[in-house]
Design a protein around this motif. Sequence first.
Motif, PDB file in Angstrom:
ATOM      1  N   LEU A  34     -45.725 -65.249  66.066  1.00  0.00           N
ATOM      2  CA  LEU A  34     -45.288 -66.161  66.898  1.00  0.00           C
ATOM      3  C   LEU A  34     -44.260 -67.045  66.110  1.00  0.00           C
ATOM      4  N   PRO A  35     -43.059 -68.184  67.282  1.00  0.00           N
ATOM      5  CA  PRO A  35     -42.416 -69.265  67.054  1.00  0.00           C
ATOM      6  C   PRO A  35     -42.857 -70.150  65.794  1.00  0.00           C
ATOM      7  N   ILE A  36     -42.309 -70.615  64.875  1.00  0.00           N
ATOM      8  CA  ILE A  36     -42.416 -71.801  63.999  1.00  0.00           C
ATOM      9  C   ILE A  36     -41.935 -73.080  64.528  1.00  0.00           C
ATOM     10  N   PHE A  37     -42.051 -74.412  65.218  1.00  0.00           N
ATOM     11  CA  PHE A  37     -41.412 -74.929  65.717  1.00  0.00           C
ATOM     12  C   PHE A  37     -41.661 -76.609  64.843  1.00  0.00           C
ATOM     13  N   GLU A  38     -40.594 -77.072  63.813  1.00  0.00           N
ATOM     14  CA  GLU A  38     -40.396 -77.494  63.039  1.00  0.00           C
ATOM     15  C   GLU A  38     -39.185 -79.241  63.896  1.00  0.00           C
ATOM     16  N   THR A  39     -39.645 -80.158  63.361  1.00  0.00           N
ATOM     17  CA  THR A  39     -39.328 -81.673  63.679  1.00  0.00           C
ATOM     18  C   THR A  39     -39.110 -82.564  62.784  1.00  0.00           C
ATOM     19  N   ASP A  40     -38.190 -83.246  62.862  1.00  0.00           N
ATOM     20  CA  ASP A  40     -38.529 -84.285  61.805  1.00  0.00           C
ATOM     21  C   ASP A  40     -39.221 -85.829  62.712  1.00  0.00           C
ATOM     22  N   LYS A  41     -39.317 -86.366  61.757  1.00  0.00           N
ATOM     23  CA  LYS A  41     -40.600 -87.876  61.892  1.00  0.00           C
ATOM     24  C   LYS A  41     -40.275 -88.192  63.091  1.00  0.00           C
ATOM     25  N   ASP A  42     -39.471 -89.014  63.580  1.00  0.00           N
ATOM     26  CA  ASP A  42     -38.919 -89.583  64.480  1.00  0.00           C
ATOM     27  C   ASP A  42     -38.344 -88.317  66.101  1.00  0.00           C
ATOM     28  N   ARG A  43     -38.412 -87.109  65.625  1.00  0.00           N
ATOM     29  CA  ARG A  43     -38.216 -86.371  66.950  1.00  0.00           C
ATOM     30  C   ARG A  43     -36.754 -86.476  67.508  1.00  0.00           C
ATOM     31  N   THR A  44     -36.032 -87.160  66.246  1.00  0.00           N
ATOM     32  CA  THR A  44     -34.904 -86.801  67.240  1.00  0.00           C
ATOM     33  C   THR A  44     -33.566 -85.069  67.236  1.00  0.00           C
ATOM     34  N   CYS A  45     -34.608 -84.160  66.518  1.00  0.00           N
ATOM     35  CA  CYS A  45     -33.626 -82.921  66.585  1.00  0.00           C
ATOM     36  C   CYS A  45     -35.482 -82.581  66.157  1.00  0.00           C
ATOM     37  N   PHE A  46     -34.796 -80.497  66.215  1.00  0.00           N
ATOM     38  CA  PHE A  46     -36.247 -79.642  66.021  1.00  0.00           C
ATOM     39  C   PHE A  46     -35.382 -78.634  65.164  1.00  0.00           C
ATOM     40  N   LEU A  47     -36.432 -77.630  65.189  1.00  0.00           N
ATOM     41  CA  LEU A  47     -35.686 -76.375  64.077  1.00  0.00           C
ATOM     42  C   LEU A  47     -36.693 -75.142  65.101  1.00  0.00           C
ATOM     43  N   THR A  48     -36.671 -74.194  65.380  1.00  0.00           N
ATOM     44  CA  THR A  48     -37.375 -73.177  65.847  1.00  0.00           C
ATOM     45  C   THR A  48     -36.958 -72.058  65.078  1.00  0.00           C
ATOM     46  N   ILE A  49     -37.881 -71.182  64.294  1.00  0.00           N
ATOM     47  CA  ILE A  49     -38.026 -69.804  63.681  1.00  0.00           C
ATOM     48  C   ILE A  49     -38.508 -68.511  64.368  1.00  0.00           C
ATOM     49  N   LEU A  50     -37.891 -68.009  64.880  1.00  0.00           N
ATOM     50  CA  LEU A  50     -38.424 -66.848  65.400  1.00  0.00           C
ATOM     51  C   LEU A  50     -37.906 -65.492  64.398  1.00  0.00           C
TER      52      LEU A  50
END
Length: 156
Positions: A34-50
């Motif tokens: 499954l993909p992994i979604f990470e974001t900063d605490k303010d949700r201003t950017c995100f990272l998707t790991i496939l």
Amino acid sequence: MALPVNIQDLISGRTVEWERIEFKAGWNPDGSSLPIFETDKDRTCFLTILRSHPLFPTNKQEDVSTGEQVEGPVKGPVELTSIEKQVLVLCSQAPLSAKEISGRLGLAGKPGYIKRILANLREKECIEFTLSEKPLSRLQKYRMTDRGRKTLAKGS
């Protein structure tokens, strides 16, 4: 089963709420992770790991001579164009700048062409910078490497 989303909303760019899209239990039948979604605490950017599928080939290759796995690509013989051979002959005599090389080859008006040739030869590890810690120095020159000498000797 169709998702309860209007196709016109998707095409026109209107927002579709994430909560309306449901993933069913069997949506991933081939076993991909499954993909992994990470974001900063303010949700201003995100990272998707496939991650790749477990059966997808990796960079590991088997060395035929020993039967062991090796990391990364296996380097084969270097093929040189005639102009690259000429550049190697010039650099075998003494370290030269790009301007000196282009002048001796009669290509003084084509600095982009010479830069591409030098970049290709550096990528093939046939030449190297004399000032490796300062690649953009105006005093930069190019010299032949051992691999360049071997390649030139084989091609002659």
